[in-house]
Enzyme design. Structure first.
Site: not given
Length: 346
Positions: A64, A111-113, A115, A178, A180-181, A220, A249, A271
Site C-alpha cells: 500500500l 494486481n501485476r504491479m 515491484f 510475488s 509479478n516478477t 513472506k 501473498n 481480497g
C-alpha cells in the site's frame, strides 16, 4: 457510512489514480488532525513477537505504501505496525499499465504491479522524515529484487537491501512470493531457499555485530503451495532460525472469481477470495512449525471474524491490505478487537 461514500467515488476512478488520491487524502486528514473523525478507537492488546512489542495485533501489509511516503498518516489510523515496500536496490517502473483491476462483487483486486518503486535510497529518505519509527512505532521494510537481476543472482539484491535498510527497520520482510516478477517464486524451492536463507542469516548476524542491534528477518510466502512444499519451507525456517514467516501473498488461482469481469487478468489475486486458501496454508504451516517460528497472517481479512480466524489458525499477528481498501479505517479497530479476543482465548 462516510467511508462508503468516499469509496464509491474512488471506485469510479482508475485503481492506481484512486490509490494516489486516497493516500493524499489520508495525508491531509493526518496533517489537519482530522484522522480521528474516521478512526474508531483501537483497543490496546500488546503482543510480544520477534523480540518486539506490538501495541495491537493488526498491521498494514506491504504494497500500500511502497515508497514509505505515508507512514505517519497510516499509523494514525490505528495500525499496530506498518510494513512498507516492496523496495528494490534500484528504482524501477514496474509492469506496463493498466496493472491493477477491481472485482467489487467479490471484494477482490488483481494486481501485476511488478515491484514499482523509487528504490531503496528514496525509501530510506522517506523513513528518516517520518515520526512513527523515531517515536517507537514498529516499522517493517519489505525487500525484493530488481526485475532485471537474473534469478541466480537474486540473493545479491536481497543482501544489498538488507544492509541498506537494516538500521531503519524494526524488522525486515523478505518477499520471494510475488507472482509479478518473473521466476521470483522459484526462490521458494528447496535448494534456492536454503541458499538464500543461509546468506541472509549470515549477513544479519554480521550487521547485528556491526550495529549492536538485532533486526529480525521474516519470510513472506505464497498461498499456492502443496503440502510437501509447506513442510519443506517450515523445515528451512527452523533450520535457519528465521524470526517469523508471513503467510501469505496473493494467489494465482482464479477458482473463486470465475466468470467475473477482470477475472482473467494476469497477476496476483487478493481480497475475500484468497481467505480460505491463505488460511489453510497458515494452519498447515503452523502445525509444521510447532511454535518454533511465529507467523503473521495475511490474506483476505475483510472483517473481525476473519482476523480472529487467522489467530485461531496459528498466527500471532495479522495484516490488512485489500480489506482496508474495501472497508476503510473501521476494519482496523474491528480486526484488532476480534484478534485480541482470540489471543486472549489461547
Amino acid at each position: 457510512m462516510l467511508y462508503t461514500l468516499i469509496r464509491k467515488f474512488l471506485f469510479s476512478l482508475d485503481p492506481e489514480t484512486a490509490h494516489g488520491l486516497a493516500m493524499s487524502g489520508i495525508d491531509f486528514l493526518h496533517k489537519s488532525r482530522l484522522a480521528c473523525a474516521m478512526t474508531p478507537p483501537v483497543p490496546s492488546c500488546p503482543v510480544n513477537m520477534m523480540g518486539l512489542t506490538f501495541p495491537n495485533p493488526v498491521g498494514l501489509a506491504a504494497g500500500l505504501d511502497k515508497n514509505a511516503e505515508h507512514i505517519d498518516a497510516l499509523a494514525a489510523l490505528g495500525f499496530g505496525f506498518i510494513e512498507v515496500g516492496t523496495v528494490t536496490p534500484r528504482p524501477q517502473p514496474g509492469n506496463p499499465k493498466p496493472r491493477m483491476f477491481r472485482i467489487p462483487e467479490k471484494q477482490a483486486i488483481i494486481n501485476r504491479m511488478g515491484f514499482n518503486n523509487e528504490g531503496v535510497d528514496k525509501l530510506l529518505a522517506n523513513v528518516a522524515a517520518s515520526q512513527f519509527a523515531r517515536n517507537g512505532g514498529i516499522l517493517g521494510i519489505n525487500i525484493g529484487k530488481n526485475f532485471d537481476t537474473p534469478i541466480e543472482k537474486a540473493a545479491d539484491d536481497y543482501l544489498i537491501c538488507l544492509e541498506r535498510v537494516y538500521t531503519a527497520a524494526s524488522y525486515v520482510a523478505v518477499n520471494i512470493s510475488s507472482p509479478n516478477t518473473k521466476n521470483l517464486r522459484e526462490l521458494q524451492k528447496d535448494d534456492a531457499l536454503d541458499a538464500l536463507l543461509a546468506s541472509l542469516k549470515a549477513r544479519q548476524m554480521q550487521l547485528a555485530d556491526k550495529h549492536g542491534k538485532y533486526v529480525p528477518l521474516a519470510l513472506k510466502i505464497a498461498p499456492d503451495l502443496e503440502d510437501v512444499q509447506i513442510q519443506s519451507i517450515a523445515d528451512l525456517l527452523r533450520q535457519h532460525r528465521m524470526d517469523a514467516v508471513i503467510a501469505t501473498n496473493t494467489t494465482l488461482s482464479r477458482e473463486e472469481v470465475k466468470g467475473c469481469p477482470n477475472a482473467e487478468e494476469t497477476g496476483g489475486l487478493s481480497g475475500a477470495p484468497v481467505f480460505e486458501r491463505s488460511t489453510a496454508v497458515l494452519k498447515k504451516l503452523s502445525a509444521a512449525l510447532a511454535g518454533e517460528v511465529p507467523i503473521i497472517g495475511v490474506g483476505g481479512i475483510m472483517d473481525g471474524e476473519q482476523a480472529a480466524a487467522k489467530i485461531e489458525a496459528g498466527a500471532s499477528l495479522v495484516q490488512l491490505y485489500t480489506g482496508f481498501i474495501y472497508r476503510g479505517p473501521e476494519l482496523v479497530a474491528e480486526a484488532s478487537a476480534a484478534a485480541a479476543k482470540a489471543i486472549g482465548k489461547r
